[in-house]
Design a protein around this motif. Structure first.
Motif, PDB file in Angstrom:
ATOM      1  N   ASP A 165       0.632  -1.209   0.049  1.00  0.00           N
ATOM      2  CA  ASP A 165      -0.073  -0.143   0.048  1.00  0.00           C
ATOM      3  C   ASP A 165       0.817   1.282   0.102  1.00  0.00           C
ATOM      4  O   ASP A 165       0.529   2.090  -0.672  1.00  0.00           O
ATOM      5  N   ILE A 166       2.053   1.464   0.804  1.00  0.00           N
ATOM      6  CA  ILE A 166       2.652   2.416   0.966  1.00  0.00           C
ATOM      7  C   ILE A 166       3.363   2.759  -0.716  1.00  0.00           C
ATOM      8  O   ILE A 166       3.697   3.842  -0.822  1.00  0.00           O
ATOM      9  N   VAL A 167       3.889   1.390  -0.944  1.00  0.00           N
ATOM     10  CA  VAL A 167       4.410   1.827  -2.353  1.00  0.00           C
ATOM     11  C   VAL A 167       3.594   2.335  -3.468  1.00  0.00           C
ATOM     12  O   VAL A 167       3.994   3.131  -4.253  1.00  0.00           O
ATOM     13  N   THR A 168       2.193   1.914  -3.316  1.00  0.00           N
ATOM     14  CA  THR A 168       1.467   2.613  -4.286  1.00  0.00           C
ATOM     15  C   THR A 168       1.199   4.056  -4.044  1.00  0.00           C
ATOM     16  O   THR A 168       1.094   4.803  -5.006  1.00  0.00           O
ATOM     17  N   VAL A 169       1.178   4.443  -2.858  1.00  0.00           N
ATOM     18  CA  VAL A 169       1.223   5.823  -2.479  1.00  0.00           C
ATOM     19  C   VAL A 169       2.250   6.523  -2.712  1.00  0.00           C
ATOM     20  O   VAL A 169       2.083   7.581  -3.597  1.00  0.00           O
ATOM     21  N   MET A 170       3.534   6.025  -2.821  1.00  0.00           N
ATOM     22  CA  MET A 170       4.525   6.502  -3.084  1.00  0.00           C
ATOM     23  C   MET A 170       4.570   6.718  -5.021  1.00  0.00           C
ATOM     24  O   MET A 170       5.265   7.736  -5.285  1.00  0.00           O
ATOM     25  N   LYS A 171       4.118   5.826  -5.479  1.00  0.00           N
ATOM     26  CA  LYS A 171       4.212   5.971  -6.807  1.00  0.00           C
ATOM     27  C   LYS A 171       3.103   6.889  -7.412  1.00  0.00           C
ATOM     28  O   LYS A 171       3.457   7.645  -8.369  1.00  0.00           O
ATOM     29  N   GLU A 172       2.212   7.107  -6.600  1.00  0.00           N
ATOM     30  CA  GLU A 172       1.079   8.051  -6.852  1.00  0.00           C
ATOM     31  C   GLU A 172       1.715   9.663  -6.853  1.00  0.00           C
ATOM     32  O   GLU A 172       1.637  10.458  -7.622  1.00  0.00           O
ATOM     33  N   TYR A 173       2.524   9.827  -5.577  1.00  0.00           N
ATOM     34  CA  TYR A 173       3.298  11.058  -5.806  1.00  0.00           C
ATOM     35  C   TYR A 173       4.150  11.394  -6.872  1.00  0.00           C
ATOM     36  O   TYR A 173       4.296  12.283  -7.228  1.00  0.00           O
ATOM     37  N   LEU A 174       5.030  10.233  -6.892  1.00  0.00           N
ATOM     38  CA  LEU A 174       6.044  10.287  -7.707  1.00  0.00           C
ATOM     39  C   LEU A 174       5.569  10.607  -9.371  1.00  0.00           C
ATOM     40  O   LEU A 174       6.164  11.412 -10.041  1.00  0.00           O
ATOM     41  N   ASP A 175       4.408   9.753  -9.453  1.00  0.00           N
ATOM     42  CA  ASP A 175       3.879   9.959 -10.862  1.00  0.00           C
ATOM     43  C   ASP A 175       3.439  11.388 -10.991  1.00  0.00           C
ATOM     44  O   ASP A 175       3.041  11.790 -12.051  1.00  0.00           O
ATOM     45  N   ASN A 176       2.895  12.048 -10.054  1.00  0.00           N
ATOM     46  CA  ASN A 176       2.292  13.497 -10.138  1.00  0.00           C
ATOM     47  C   ASN A 176       3.355  14.606  -9.607  1.00  0.00           C
ATOM     48  O   ASN A 176       2.916  15.580  -9.367  1.00  0.00           O
ATOM     49  N   GLY A 177       4.486  14.337 -10.023  1.00  0.00           N
ATOM     50  CA  GLY A 177       5.728  15.268 -10.030  1.00  0.00           C
ATOM     51  C   GLY A 177       6.120  15.659  -8.538  1.00  0.00           C
ATOM     52  O   GLY A 177       6.687  16.855  -8.215  1.00  0.00           O
ATOM     53  N   TYR A 178       5.919  14.800  -7.767  1.00  0.00           N
ATOM     54  CA  TYR A 178       6.251  15.164  -6.106  1.00  0.00           C
ATOM     55  C   TYR A 178       7.449  14.532  -5.960  1.00  0.00           C
ATOM     56  O   TYR A 178       8.055  13.662  -6.813  1.00  0.00           O
ATOM     57  N   TYR A 179       8.360  14.960  -5.013  1.00  0.00           N
ATOM     58  CA  TYR A 179       9.619  14.673  -4.470  1.00  0.00           C
ATOM     59  C   TYR A 179       9.500  13.993  -3.155  1.00  0.00           C
ATOM     60  O   TYR A 179       9.133  14.514  -2.248  1.00  0.00           O
ATOM     61  N   ILE A 180      10.034  12.696  -2.920  1.00  0.00           N
ATOM     62  CA  ILE A 180      10.124  11.958  -1.670  1.00  0.00           C
ATOM     63  C   ILE A 180      11.309  12.503  -1.163  1.00  0.00           C
ATOM     64  O   ILE A 180      12.393  11.899  -1.478  1.00  0.00           O
ATOM     65  N   ILE A 181      11.234  12.811   0.030  1.00  0.00           N
ATOM     66  CA  ILE A 181      12.317  13.620   0.573  1.00  0.00           C
ATOM     67  C   ILE A 181      13.205  12.466   1.257  1.00  0.00           C
ATOM     68  O   ILE A 181      14.531  12.354   1.506  1.00  0.00           O
TER      69      ILE A 181
END
Length: 164
Positions: A83-99
């Motif tokens: 579930d967390i990886v799905t959320v991370m992918k959503e952020y990344l796919d929408n131009g977010y940067y994971i600190i």
């Protein structure tokens, strides 16, 4: 208002010490010092679920990694990780940067550095499979909110600065 499009993933107890086994809590609520650094840098927070709380509730006793490491608990951690990886992918796919990802050193589930906790083993394995690379940091075992004698907050500020 424009968003920073920066987010950090945190172990559950960074924001909620109420779920920590009673004798092991190190802050009254959230780790205010850590949260303040995150907020001051305009970074969003994504709180991971606490698998220990989900598995045994609030009245659990302190347990070791070996005591938690059974098929049912590991499956729970794998499911949470997916579930967390799905959320991370959503952020990344929408131009977010994971600190990055903040763990809790010495935790049977959320330790990242040294003897890795079960949730972090599963999460980092799932991240590798999804080609997600993360900056990693652990809150040290001797850190208590408001007591910066070991310099953790200074190291955390540097971690944030280097990741941005």
């Amino acid at each position: 208002m424009e968003r920073s499009k920066k987010v950090i993933f945190t172990s559950h107890c960074i924001l909620n010490q109420n779920t920590v086994v009673p004798p092991l809590a190190r802050a009254k609520g959230p780790y205010r010092d850590i949260v303040e650094v995150i907020f001051n840098n305009g970074i969003g927070i994504h709180q991971l679920p606490c698998p220990e709380y989900r598995y045994l509730g609030l009245k659990r006793k302190p347990m070791t990694k070996e005591e938690y490491d059974n098929e049912e608990f590991r499956k729970l951690c794998k499911d949470i990780s997916k579930d967390i990886v799905t959320v991370m992918k959503e952020y990344l796919d929408n131009g977010y940067y994971i600190i990055g990802l903040i763990g809790i050193n010495g935790s049977p589930t959320c330790s990242i550095i040294g003897d890795r906790g079960i949730l972090m083993e599963e999460l980092l394995s799932s991240c590798r499979e999804a080609n997600i690379e993360l900056n990693l940091i652990d809150v040290p075992t001797d850190y208590h909110d408001g007591e910066n004698e070991k310099g953790f907050i200074d190291r955390f500020k540097e971690f944030i600065s280097n990741a941005c």
